[in-house]
Design a protein around this motif. Structure first.
Motif, mmCIF file in Angstrom:
data_model
loop_
_atom_site.group_PDB
_atom_site.id
_atom_site.type_symbol
_atom_site.label_atom_id
_atom_site.label_comp_id
_atom_site.label_asym_id
_atom_site.label_seq_id
_atom_site.Cartn_x
_atom_site.Cartn_y
_atom_site.Cartn_z
ATOM 1 N N MET A 179 0.503 -1.171 0.322
ATOM 2 C CA MET A 179 0.169 0.436 0.189
ATOM 3 C C MET A 179 0.488 1.059 0.314
ATOM 4 S SD MET A 179 -3.039 -0.910 2.456
ATOM 5 C CE MET A 179 -2.205 -2.034 3.820
ATOM 6 N N CYS A 180 1.919 1.404 0.535
ATOM 7 C CA CYS A 180 2.141 2.738 1.045
ATOM 8 C C CYS A 180 3.432 3.010 0.121
ATOM 9 C CB CYS A 180 3.935 2.352 2.012
ATOM 10 S SG CYS A 180 2.796 2.578 3.936
ATOM 11 N N VAL A 181 4.209 2.033 -1.204
ATOM 12 C CA VAL A 181 4.482 2.048 -2.514
ATOM 13 C C VAL A 181 3.563 3.132 -2.959
ATOM 14 C CG1 VAL A 181 5.381 1.398 -4.600
ATOM 15 C CG2 VAL A 181 6.463 0.466 -2.476
ATOM 16 N N GLU A 182 2.491 2.386 -3.588
ATOM 17 C CA GLU A 182 1.586 3.215 -4.200
ATOM 18 C C GLU A 182 1.260 4.918 -3.591
ATOM 19 O OE1 GLU A 182 0.717 2.370 -6.510
ATOM 20 O OE2 GLU A 182 1.102 0.120 -6.454
ATOM 21 N N LEU A 183 1.090 4.621 -2.616
ATOM 22 C CA LEU A 183 1.352 5.945 -1.390
ATOM 23 C C LEU A 183 2.716 7.175 -1.461
ATOM 24 C CD1 LEU A 183 0.067 8.287 1.136
ATOM 25 C CD2 LEU A 183 0.797 6.380 2.614
ATOM 26 N N ALA A 184 3.546 6.261 -1.631
ATOM 27 C CA ALA A 184 5.008 7.229 -1.601
ATOM 28 C C ALA A 184 4.660 7.967 -3.647
ATOM 29 C CB ALA A 184 6.365 6.479 -1.990
ATOM 30 N N ARG A 185 4.282 6.619 -4.135
ATOM 31 C CA ARG A 185 4.347 7.707 -5.691
ATOM 32 C C ARG A 185 3.386 8.873 -6.023
ATOM 33 N NH1 ARG A 185 1.861 3.467 -8.713
ATOM 34 N NH2 ARG A 185 2.908 4.150 -10.471
ATOM 35 N N MET A 186 2.514 8.502 -4.859
ATOM 36 C CA MET A 186 1.679 9.931 -5.200
ATOM 37 C C MET A 186 1.850 10.838 -4.643
ATOM 38 S SD MET A 186 -2.329 7.741 -3.535
ATOM 39 C CE MET A 186 -2.762 6.257 -4.483
ATOM 40 N N ILE A 187 2.589 11.047 -3.084
ATOM 41 C CA ILE A 187 3.172 12.279 -3.009
ATOM 42 C C ILE A 187 3.866 12.822 -3.529
ATOM 43 C CG2 ILE A 187 4.710 12.548 -0.932
ATOM 44 C CD1 ILE A 187 3.380 10.067 0.679
ATOM 45 N N ALA A 188 5.193 11.919 -4.027
ATOM 46 C CA ALA A 188 6.376 12.446 -5.084
ATOM 47 C C ALA A 188 6.071 12.025 -6.623
ATOM 48 C CB ALA A 188 7.320 12.205 -4.291
ATOM 49 N N PRO A 189 5.902 12.532 -6.997
ATOM 50 C CA PRO A 189 5.535 12.272 -8.865
ATOM 51 C C PRO A 189 6.537 12.242 -8.895
ATOM 52 C CG PRO A 189 4.886 14.028 -8.540
ATOM 53 C CD PRO A 189 4.790 14.133 -6.833
ATOM 54 N N GLY A 190 6.923 11.640 -10.504
ATOM 55 C CA GLY A 190 8.404 10.938 -11.297
ATOM 56 C C GLY A 190 9.390 10.251 -9.849
ATOM 57 N N MET A 191 8.920 9.403 -9.018
ATOM 58 C CA MET A 191 10.132 8.130 -8.611
ATOM 59 C C MET A 191 10.094 7.474 -9.471
ATOM 60 S SD MET A 191 8.640 8.048 -4.576
ATOM 61 C CE MET A 191 10.137 6.990 -4.037
ATOM 62 N N GLY A 192 9.383 7.606 -11.005
ATOM 63 C CA GLY A 192 10.444 6.186 -11.426
ATOM 64 C C GLY A 192 9.591 4.758 -11.886
ATOM 65 N N ASP A 193 10.716 4.386 -11.848
ATOM 66 C CA ASP A 193 10.393 2.277 -10.695
ATOM 67 C C ASP A 193 11.937 2.221 -9.872
ATOM 68 O OD1 ASP A 193 13.724 2.738 -12.161
ATOM 69 O OD2 ASP A 193 13.728 1.419 -13.784
ATOM 70 N N GLU A 194 12.414 3.277 -9.091
ATOM 71 C CA GLU A 194 12.811 3.105 -7.568
ATOM 72 C C GLU A 194 12.173 2.810 -7.410
ATOM 73 O OE1 GLU A 194 14.726 7.098 -6.018
ATOM 74 O OE2 GLU A 194 12.890 7.976 -8.141
ATOM 75 N N LEU A 195 10.727 2.558 -6.998
ATOM 76 C CA LEU A 195 10.334 1.219 -6.000
ATOM 77 C C LEU A 195 9.499 0.295 -6.684
ATOM 78 C CD1 LEU A 195 8.414 4.384 -4.184
ATOM 79 C CD2 LEU A 195 10.505 3.548 -3.720
ATOM 80 N N ASP A 196 10.130 -0.818 -7.237
ATOM 81 C CA ASP A 196 9.474 -1.400 -8.513
ATOM 82 C C ASP A 196 9.342 -2.279 -7.909
ATOM 83 O OD1 ASP A 196 8.292 0.218 -9.831
ATOM 84 O OD2 ASP A 196 9.362 -0.498 -11.904
ATOM 85 N N HIS A 197 10.290 -3.490 -7.372
ATOM 86 C CA HIS A 197 11.405 -3.797 -5.978
ATOM 87 C C HIS A 197 10.851 -4.439 -4.785
ATOM 88 C CE1 HIS A 197 13.785 -1.072 -4.934
ATOM 89 N NE2 HIS A 197 14.212 -1.634 -4.136
ATOM 90 N N VAL A 198 9.944 -3.170 -4.052
ATOM 91 C CA VAL A 198 10.276 -2.528 -2.893
ATOM 92 C C VAL A 198 8.071 -4.087 -2.247
ATOM 93 C CG1 VAL A 198 9.619 -1.339 -0.701
ATOM 94 C CG2 VAL A 198 11.407 -1.439 -2.170
ATOM 95 N N PRO A 199 7.583 -3.975 -3.087
ATOM 96 C CA PRO A 199 6.364 -4.717 -2.706
ATOM 97 C C PRO A 199 6.147 -5.740 -3.023
ATOM 98 C CG PRO A 199 5.846 -3.126 -4.766
ATOM 99 C CD PRO A 199 6.946 -2.958 -5.090
ATOM 100 N N ALA A 200 7.071 -6.283 -3.947
ATOM 101 C CA ALA A 200 7.770 -7.817 -3.301
ATOM 102 C C ALA A 200 8.519 -8.468 -1.922
ATOM 103 C CB ALA A 200 8.752 -8.058 -4.694
#
Length: 444
Positions: free
Chosen positions: A203-224
Protein backbone atom coordinates in the motif's frame (compact mmCIF):
# COMPACT_ATOMS: atom_id res chain seq x y z
CA UNK A 1 13.22 46.37 5.99
CA UNK A 2 9.63 47.46 6.42
CA UNK A 3 8.85 51.11 7.22
CA UNK A 4 5.09 50.78 7.38
CA UNK A 5 2.64 47.86 7.57
CA UNK A 6 -1.15 47.80 7.36
CA UNK A 7 -3.25 44.71 8.02
CA UNK A 8 -5.86 43.70 5.48
CA UNK A 9 -9.40 43.52 6.72
CA UNK A 10 -12.93 42.86 5.53
CA UNK A 11 -13.55 41.61 1.99
CA UNK A 12 -9.92 42.13 0.91
CA UNK A 13 -8.62 39.87 3.70
CA UNK A 14 -11.23 37.22 2.91
CA UNK A 15 -10.26 37.32 -0.77
CA UNK A 16 -6.58 36.73 0.10
CA UNK A 17 -7.48 33.88 2.44
CA UNK A 18 -9.57 32.24 -0.29
CA UNK A 19 -6.73 32.58 -2.83
CA UNK A 20 -4.23 31.05 -0.38
CA UNK A 21 -6.58 28.18 0.49
CA UNK A 22 -7.21 27.44 -3.19
CA UNK A 23 -3.48 27.49 -3.90
CA UNK A 24 -2.74 25.10 -1.03
CA UNK A 25 -5.54 22.79 -2.15
CA UNK A 26 -4.08 22.73 -5.65
CA UNK A 27 -0.54 22.00 -4.47
CA UNK A 28 -1.75 19.35 -2.00
CA UNK A 29 -3.47 17.33 -4.72
CA UNK A 30 -1.70 13.93 -5.07
CA UNK A 31 -0.13 12.75 -8.28
CA UNK A 32 -2.48 10.83 -10.57
CA UNK A 33 -0.79 7.42 -10.84
CA UNK A 34 -1.96 3.92 -11.71
CA UNK A 35 -1.19 0.93 -9.44
CA UNK A 36 2.02 -0.94 -10.19
CA UNK A 37 0.00 -4.13 -10.75
CA UNK A 38 -3.61 -4.60 -11.75
CA UNK A 39 -5.14 -5.82 -8.50
CA UNK A 40 -8.73 -5.02 -7.43
CA UNK A 41 -7.71 -5.14 -3.74
CA UNK A 42 -5.26 -2.26 -4.25
CA UNK A 43 -7.60 -0.31 -6.53
CA UNK A 44 -10.29 -0.40 -3.84
CA UNK A 45 -7.85 1.18 -1.40
CA UNK A 46 -6.72 3.90 -3.84
CA UNK A 47 -9.28 6.58 -2.80
CA UNK A 48 -8.27 6.22 0.87
CA UNK A 49 -4.57 6.22 0.00
CA UNK A 50 -5.06 9.35 -2.12
CA UNK A 51 -6.71 11.06 0.86
CA UNK A 52 -3.73 10.18 3.07
CA UNK A 53 -1.33 11.45 0.37
CA UNK A 54 -3.32 14.68 0.09
CA UNK A 55 -3.21 15.18 3.86
CA UNK A 56 0.55 14.53 4.00
CA UNK A 57 1.29 16.96 1.15
CA UNK A 58 -0.88 19.60 2.83
CA UNK A 59 1.00 19.03 6.10
CA UNK A 60 4.30 19.74 4.32
CA UNK A 61 2.84 22.88 2.72
CA UNK A 62 1.76 24.07 6.17
CA UNK A 63 5.30 23.49 7.55
CA UNK A 64 3.91 21.11 10.10
CA UNK A 65 6.27 18.32 11.29
CA UNK A 66 5.46 14.68 10.57
CA UNK A 67 6.36 11.88 12.99
CA UNK A 68 6.23 8.53 11.22
CA UNK A 69 5.80 5.45 13.41
CA UNK A 70 6.18 1.99 11.86
CA UNK A 71 6.57 -1.62 12.94
CA UNK A 72 10.28 -2.49 13.05
CA UNK A 73 10.11 -5.46 10.68
CA UNK A 74 10.57 -6.09 6.97
CA UNK A 75 7.08 -5.02 5.93
CA UNK A 76 7.20 -1.99 8.23
CA UNK A 77 10.44 -0.81 6.66
CA UNK A 78 9.17 -1.52 3.13
CA UNK A 79 6.22 0.73 4.05
CA UNK A 80 8.03 3.57 5.79
CA UNK A 81 11.24 4.02 3.78
CA UNK A 82 9.52 4.76 0.41
CA UNK A 83 7.12 7.19 2.11
CA UNK A 84 10.06 8.85 3.87
CA UNK A 85 11.91 9.30 0.57
CA UNK A 86 8.80 10.67 -1.15
CA UNK A 87 8.11 13.16 1.66
CA UNK A 88 11.74 14.29 1.73
CA UNK A 89 11.64 15.00 -1.99
CA UNK A 90 8.40 16.92 -1.64
CA UNK A 91 9.83 18.90 1.29
CA UNK A 92 12.89 19.77 -0.84
CA UNK A 93 10.57 21.01 -3.59
CA UNK A 94 8.59 23.21 -1.21
CA UNK A 95 11.17 24.55 1.24
CA UNK A 96 14.31 26.46 0.29
CA UNK A 97 16.10 25.43 3.49
CA UNK A 98 18.15 22.31 2.77
CA UNK A 99 17.77 21.30 6.42
CA UNK A 100 13.97 21.50 6.36
CA UNK A 101 13.44 17.75 5.98
CA UNK A 102 15.56 17.09 9.07
CA UNK A 103 13.20 19.21 11.17
CA UNK A 104 9.92 18.35 9.48
CA UNK A 105 10.16 14.56 9.21
CA UNK A 106 11.13 11.84 11.67
CA UNK A 107 10.93 8.08 10.99
CA UNK A 108 10.64 6.10 14.23
CA UNK A 109 10.51 2.28 14.45
CA UNK A 110 8.34 0.53 17.05
CA UNK A 111 9.28 -2.93 18.28
CA UNK A 112 5.67 -3.98 18.88
CA UNK A 113 3.11 -4.33 16.04
CA UNK A 114 0.99 -1.72 17.80
CA UNK A 115 1.48 1.79 19.19
CA UNK A 116 2.84 1.31 22.69
CA UNK A 117 2.30 3.82 25.48
CA UNK A 118 6.07 4.17 25.80
CA UNK A 119 6.33 5.30 22.17
CA UNK A 120 3.30 7.58 22.47
CA UNK A 121 4.70 9.24 25.58
CA UNK A 122 8.05 9.83 23.86
CA UNK A 123 6.37 11.27 20.78
CA UNK A 124 4.21 13.59 22.84
CA UNK A 125 7.08 14.71 25.05
CA UNK A 126 9.41 15.48 22.12
CA UNK A 127 6.62 17.30 20.28
CA UNK A 128 5.77 19.52 23.24
CA UNK A 129 9.45 20.28 23.84
CA UNK A 130 9.94 21.26 20.19
CA UNK A 131 6.89 23.50 20.42
CA UNK A 132 8.11 25.17 23.63
CA UNK A 133 11.79 25.54 22.68
CA UNK A 134 11.67 26.13 18.93
CA UNK A 135 8.13 27.33 18.25
CA UNK A 136 7.35 24.33 16.05
CA UNK A 137 3.78 23.33 15.35
CA UNK A 138 2.58 20.12 16.95
CA UNK A 139 3.15 17.30 14.44
CA UNK A 140 0.97 15.02 12.41
CA UNK A 141 1.44 11.37 13.40
CA UNK A 142 1.63 8.82 10.57
CA UNK A 143 1.22 5.19 11.65
CA UNK A 144 2.45 2.54 9.19
CA UNK A 145 2.06 -1.22 9.75
CA UNK A 146 0.55 -0.49 13.14
CA UNK A 147 -2.24 1.64 14.58
CA UNK A 148 -5.36 -0.39 13.66
CA UNK A 149 -5.96 -2.57 16.70
CA UNK A 150 -7.58 -2.26 20.10
CA UNK A 151 -4.08 -2.42 21.61
CA UNK A 152 -3.31 0.91 19.89
CA UNK A 153 -6.18 2.79 21.47
CA UNK A 154 -4.62 3.76 24.83
CA UNK A 155 -1.76 5.47 22.97
CA UNK A 156 -4.18 7.08 20.48
CA UNK A 157 -6.27 8.37 23.38
CA UNK A 158 -3.19 9.93 24.96
CA UNK A 159 -2.29 11.71 21.73
CA UNK A 160 -5.90 12.85 21.19
CA UNK A 161 -5.64 15.29 24.10
CA UNK A 162 -3.47 17.49 21.87
CA UNK A 163 -3.80 18.92 18.37
CA UNK A 164 -1.94 16.01 16.76
CA UNK A 165 -3.80 14.41 13.82
CA UNK A 166 -3.27 10.65 13.36
CA UNK A 167 -3.23 8.85 9.99
CA UNK A 168 -3.14 5.04 9.97
CA UNK A 169 -2.14 2.70 7.13
CA UNK A 170 -2.05 -0.85 8.46
CA UNK A 171 -2.98 -4.45 7.61
CA UNK A 172 -3.25 -5.99 11.07
CA UNK A 173 -6.74 -7.16 12.02
CA UNK A 174 -8.48 -3.87 12.91
CA UNK A 175 -10.89 -2.75 15.56
CA UNK A 176 -12.51 0.17 13.72
CA UNK A 177 -15.06 0.87 16.46
CA UNK A 178 -12.24 1.55 18.93
CA UNK A 179 -9.75 3.17 16.54
CA UNK A 180 -11.77 5.28 14.08
CA UNK A 181 -13.06 7.86 16.61
CA UNK A 182 -9.44 8.59 17.58
CA UNK A 183 -7.80 8.94 14.15
CA UNK A 184 -8.32 11.20 11.14
CA UNK A 185 -7.87 8.56 8.43
CA UNK A 186 -7.74 4.78 8.74
CA UNK A 187 -6.68 2.68 5.75
CA UNK A 188 -6.82 -1.10 6.19
CA UNK A 189 -7.63 -3.87 3.68
CA UNK A 190 -9.92 -5.58 6.21
CA UNK A 191 -12.25 -2.58 5.99
CA UNK A 192 -12.83 -3.54 2.34
CA UNK A 193 -13.31 -7.26 2.84
CA UNK A 194 -9.66 -8.05 2.10
CA UNK A 195 -7.06 -9.35 4.55
CA UNK A 196 -3.38 -9.32 5.54
CA UNK A 197 -2.27 -10.58 2.12
CA UNK A 198 -2.36 -6.90 1.17
CA UNK A 199 0.75 -5.85 3.08
CA UNK A 200 1.39 -2.34 4.33
CA UNK A 201 4.51 -2.17 2.15
CA UNK A 202 2.42 -2.79 -0.96
CA UNK A 203 0.00 0.00 0.00
CA UNK A 204 2.72 2.46 0.96
CA UNK A 205 4.66 2.10 -2.28
CA UNK A 206 1.50 3.35 -3.99
CA UNK A 207 1.19 6.09 -1.35
CA UNK A 208 4.79 7.21 -1.96
CA UNK A 209 4.18 7.43 -5.71
CA UNK A 210 1.16 9.67 -5.04
CA UNK A 211 3.18 11.96 -2.75
CA UNK A 212 6.19 12.45 -5.03
CA UNK A 213 5.48 12.05 -8.75
CA UNK A 214 8.32 11.07 -11.01
CA UNK A 215 9.80 8.36 -8.78
CA UNK A 216 9.96 6.14 -11.85
CA UNK A 217 10.97 2.53 -11.24
CA UNK A 218 12.89 3.20 -7.99
CA UNK A 219 10.30 1.35 -5.91
CA UNK A 220 9.36 -1.49 -8.28
CA UNK A 221 11.16 -4.12 -6.19
CA UNK A 222 9.79 -3.05 -2.80
CA UNK A 223 6.26 -4.59 -2.87
CA UNK A 224 7.75 -8.02 -3.59
CA UNK A 225 10.09 -7.69 -0.58
CA UNK A 226 7.15 -6.59 1.59
CA UNK A 227 5.15 -9.63 0.47
CA UNK A 228 8.07 -11.99 1.13
CA UNK A 229 8.69 -10.44 4.55
CA UNK A 230 5.07 -10.91 5.65
CA UNK A 231 4.61 -14.22 3.80
CA UNK A 232 1.79 -12.86 1.65
CA UNK A 233 -0.03 -15.53 -0.35
CA UNK A 234 -1.78 -12.95 -2.54
CA UNK A 235 -2.48 -14.09 -6.07
CA UNK A 236 -0.56 -11.10 -7.45
CA UNK A 237 2.71 -11.95 -5.72
CA UNK A 238 3.83 -13.44 -9.04
CA UNK A 239 3.16 -10.05 -10.67
CA UNK A 240 5.16 -8.23 -8.01
CA UNK A 241 8.01 -10.73 -8.38
CA UNK A 242 7.98 -10.21 -12.15
CA UNK A 243 8.06 -6.43 -11.63
CA UNK A 244 11.11 -6.88 -9.38
CA UNK A 245 12.80 -9.15 -11.95
CA UNK A 246 12.35 -6.45 -14.59
CA UNK A 247 14.07 -4.06 -12.17
CA UNK A 248 17.03 -6.48 -11.88
CA UNK A 249 16.09 -8.44 -8.73
CA UNK A 250 15.91 -12.22 -8.72
CA UNK A 251 13.62 -13.85 -6.16
CA UNK A 252 16.48 -15.41 -4.19
CA UNK A 253 18.06 -11.98 -3.72
CA UNK A 254 14.72 -10.53 -2.60
CA UNK A 255 14.57 -13.21 0.11
CA UNK A 256 18.07 -12.19 1.18
CA UNK A 257 16.98 -8.55 1.38
CA UNK A 258 14.04 -9.58 3.57
CA UNK A 259 16.34 -11.52 5.92
CA UNK A 260 18.84 -8.66 6.00
CA UNK A 261 16.11 -6.16 6.93
CA UNK A 262 14.90 -8.41 9.74
CA UNK A 263 18.47 -8.87 10.99
CA UNK A 264 19.21 -5.14 10.97
CA UNK A 265 15.87 -4.30 12.61
CA UNK A 266 16.82 -6.49 15.56
CA UNK A 267 20.19 -4.80 16.12
CA UNK A 268 18.97 -1.27 15.44
CA UNK A 269 16.22 -1.65 18.06
CA UNK A 270 14.75 1.87 18.46
CA UNK A 271 17.10 3.52 15.95
CA UNK A 272 15.75 4.20 12.46
CA UNK A 273 19.15 3.41 10.88
CA UNK A 274 18.25 5.63 7.97
CA UNK A 275 21.27 5.28 5.67
CA UNK A 276 21.93 1.63 6.52
CA UNK A 277 18.34 0.57 5.88
CA UNK A 278 18.23 2.64 2.68
CA UNK A 279 21.29 0.78 1.41
CA UNK A 280 19.87 -2.65 2.33
CA UNK A 281 16.52 -1.88 0.67
CA UNK A 282 18.08 0.27 -2.09
CA UNK A 283 15.54 3.05 -1.73
CA UNK A 284 17.51 6.26 -1.97
CA UNK A 285 20.58 4.15 -1.14
CA UNK A 286 23.65 2.81 -2.92
CA UNK A 287 22.82 -0.10 -5.29
CA UNK A 288 26.43 -1.32 -5.44
CA UNK A 289 26.68 -1.40 -1.67
CA UNK A 290 23.36 -3.25 -1.52
CA UNK A 291 24.76 -6.03 -3.71
CA UNK A 292 27.74 -6.39 -1.37
CA UNK A 293 25.99 -5.88 1.94
CA UNK A 294 22.80 -7.93 1.60
CA UNK A 295 24.40 -11.37 1.03
CA UNK A 296 26.72 -10.82 3.99
CA UNK A 297 23.87 -9.78 6.32
CA UNK A 298 21.64 -12.63 5.10
CA UNK A 299 24.43 -15.14 5.72
CA UNK A 300 24.95 -13.79 9.24
CA UNK A 301 21.22 -14.03 9.89
CA UNK A 302 21.10 -17.62 8.63
CA UNK A 303 24.09 -18.57 10.78
CA UNK A 304 22.48 -17.11 13.91
CA UNK A 305 19.15 -18.81 13.17
CA UNK A 306 20.86 -22.19 12.73
CA UNK A 307 22.70 -21.71 16.00
CA UNK A 308 19.45 -20.86 17.77
CA UNK A 309 17.55 -23.81 16.33
CA UNK A 310 20.36 -26.24 17.16
CA UNK A 311 19.88 -25.23 20.79
CA UNK A 312 16.08 -25.06 20.81
CA UNK A 313 14.81 -27.92 18.64
CA UNK A 314 15.70 -30.76 21.04
CA UNK A 315 13.37 -29.14 23.58
CA UNK A 316 10.32 -28.78 21.32
CA UNK A 317 7.28 -30.61 22.70
CA UNK A 318 4.81 -32.19 20.28
CA UNK A 319 1.24 -33.40 20.43
CA UNK A 320 -1.67 -33.95 18.06
CA UNK A 321 -4.75 -31.99 19.13
CA UNK A 322 -8.35 -33.18 18.71
CA UNK A 323 -8.79 -31.34 15.40
CA UNK A 324 -5.92 -33.32 13.90
CA UNK A 325 -3.51 -30.37 13.79
CA UNK A 326 0.06 -30.90 14.93
CA UNK A 327 0.88 -28.71 17.95
CA UNK A 328 4.48 -27.81 18.85
CA UNK A 329 5.54 -25.96 21.99
CA UNK A 330 8.92 -24.47 22.91
CA UNK A 331 9.96 -22.62 26.07
CA UNK A 332 12.01 -19.85 24.44
CA UNK A 333 12.91 -18.38 27.81
CA UNK A 334 14.82 -21.45 29.01
CA UNK A 335 15.72 -23.30 25.82
CA UNK A 336 16.83 -20.56 23.42
CA UNK A 337 19.63 -18.00 23.53
CA UNK A 338 18.41 -14.68 24.94
CA UNK A 339 19.30 -11.09 24.05
CA UNK A 340 20.60 -12.09 20.63
CA UNK A 341 19.26 -12.71 17.14
CA UNK A 342 16.79 -14.23 16.48
CA UNK A 343 14.24 -12.86 18.94
CA UNK A 344 11.52 -15.14 20.42
CA UNK A 345 9.05 -14.33 17.64
CA UNK A 346 11.54 -15.11 14.89
CA UNK A 347 12.73 -18.25 16.72
CA UNK A 348 9.15 -19.50 16.99
CA UNK A 349 8.52 -18.71 13.33
CA UNK A 350 11.63 -20.60 12.17
CA UNK A 351 10.71 -23.65 14.24
CA UNK A 352 7.19 -23.46 12.84
CA UNK A 353 8.46 -23.35 9.25
CA UNK A 354 10.54 -26.46 9.81
CA UNK A 355 7.64 -28.33 11.37
CA UNK A 356 5.35 -27.38 8.48
CA UNK A 357 7.89 -28.88 6.07
CA UNK A 358 8.27 -32.01 8.18
CA UNK A 359 4.60 -32.64 9.06
CA UNK A 360 2.91 -31.70 5.83
CA UNK A 361 -0.28 -31.21 7.85
CA UNK A 362 -2.01 -28.30 9.64
CA UNK A 363 0.51 -27.03 12.20
CA UNK A 364 0.34 -24.75 15.24
CA UNK A 365 3.45 -23.56 17.08
CA UNK A 366 3.61 -21.79 20.45
CA UNK A 367 6.80 -20.18 21.69
CA UNK A 368 6.35 -19.06 25.29
CA UNK A 369 8.21 -17.30 28.08
CA UNK A 370 7.37 -16.28 31.65
CA UNK A 371 4.65 -13.81 30.65
CA UNK A 372 4.18 -14.08 26.88
CA UNK A 373 3.35 -16.51 24.09
CA UNK A 374 4.10 -16.20 20.38
CA UNK A 375 1.59 -17.99 18.15
CA UNK A 376 2.08 -19.28 14.61
CA UNK A 377 -0.30 -21.43 12.57
CA UNK A 378 -0.66 -22.81 9.09
CA UNK A 379 -3.80 -24.44 7.70
CA UNK A 380 -5.84 -23.68 10.84
CA UNK A 381 -8.65 -21.12 10.92
CA UNK A 382 -7.74 -19.24 14.08
CA UNK A 383 -8.78 -15.80 15.34
CA UNK A 384 -6.11 -14.63 17.78
CA UNK A 385 -7.72 -11.24 18.65
CA UNK A 386 -10.95 -13.08 19.51
CA UNK A 387 -8.99 -15.62 21.57
CA UNK A 388 -7.48 -12.75 23.56
CA UNK A 389 -10.94 -11.33 24.26
CA UNK A 390 -12.25 -14.73 25.35
CA UNK A 391 -9.26 -15.38 27.62
CA UNK A 392 -9.71 -11.98 29.24
CA UNK A 393 -13.34 -12.77 29.94
CA UNK A 394 -12.61 -16.27 31.26
CA UNK A 395 -9.58 -15.28 33.38
CA UNK A 396 -10.06 -11.68 34.59
CA UNK A 397 -6.99 -11.88 36.83
CA UNK A 398 -4.61 -12.96 34.08
CA UNK A 399 -4.09 -9.57 32.44
CA UNK A 400 -4.25 -11.03 28.93
CA UNK A 401 -3.47 -8.62 26.08
CA UNK A 402 -2.07 -8.75 22.58
CA UNK A 403 -3.18 -9.73 19.12
CA UNK A 404 -1.73 -9.27 15.65
CA UNK A 405 -3.06 -11.03 12.56
CA UNK A 406 -5.84 -13.62 12.76
CA UNK A 407 -3.48 -16.60 12.56
CA UNK A 408 -0.18 -15.02 13.62
CA UNK A 409 0.30 -13.01 16.77
CA UNK A 410 1.44 -12.80 20.35
CA UNK A 411 -0.16 -12.37 23.75
CA UNK A 412 0.94 -11.28 27.19
CA UNK A 413 -0.30 -12.28 30.63
CA UNK A 414 0.82 -12.19 34.26
CA UNK A 415 3.51 -14.80 34.89
CA UNK A 416 1.63 -16.50 37.72
CA UNK A 417 -1.13 -17.50 35.29
CA UNK A 418 1.17 -18.87 32.60
CA UNK A 419 0.22 -22.54 32.81
CA UNK A 420 -3.50 -21.75 33.02
CA UNK A 421 -3.39 -19.46 29.99
CA UNK A 422 -1.24 -21.83 27.92
CA UNK A 423 -3.60 -24.74 28.67
CA UNK A 424 -6.60 -22.59 27.71
CA UNK A 425 -4.83 -21.52 24.52
CA UNK A 426 -4.21 -25.12 23.53
CA UNK A 427 -7.89 -25.94 24.10
CA UNK A 428 -8.99 -23.06 21.90
CA UNK A 429 -6.50 -24.01 19.19
CA UNK A 430 -7.72 -27.61 19.32
CA UNK A 431 -11.24 -26.33 18.65
CA UNK A 432 -10.13 -24.18 15.68
CA UNK A 433 -11.41 -25.36 12.32
CA UNK A 434 -8.97 -26.99 9.92
CA UNK A 435 -8.89 -25.31 6.52
CA UNK A 436 -6.76 -26.93 3.87
CA UNK A 437 -6.91 -23.81 1.70
CA UNK A 438 -6.03 -21.35 4.43
CA UNK A 439 -2.37 -20.32 4.53
CA UNK A 440 -1.07 -17.89 7.10
CA UNK A 441 1.17 -14.95 6.28
CA UNK A 442 3.74 -15.78 8.91
CA UNK A 443 5.15 -12.40 10.01
CA UNK A 444 8.36 -12.75 11.91
Amino acid sequence: EIADLDAFGGAAAEHVRDRLAASVDERAEPADVDPLVDWPAIRELYPDLREVARRLRRTVLESRPIRMRHHADGDGMCASVPVQLALERFIDDIHADAEAKRHLLKRLPSKAPYYEMEDATRDLNFSLEDQARHGQKLPLLLMLDNGSTEEDTPAHETISHYDIPILVVDHHHPDPEAVDPLVDHHVNPYLYGEDYRVTTGMMCVELARMIAPGMGDELDHVPAIAGISDRSKAEVMSDYLQLAREAGYEEAFLHDVSEALDYEAFWLRYDAGRDLVNDVLNVGGDPERQRELVPWLAARAERDVERQLDAAEPHVEHETVSSGAQLYRIDVENYAHRFTYPAPGKTTGEIHDRKVEEAGEPVITIGYGPDFAVLRSDGVRMDIPNMVAELNEAFPGAGVSGGGHLVVGSIRFVSGMRETILDALVEKMADAEIDEELHSSLTR
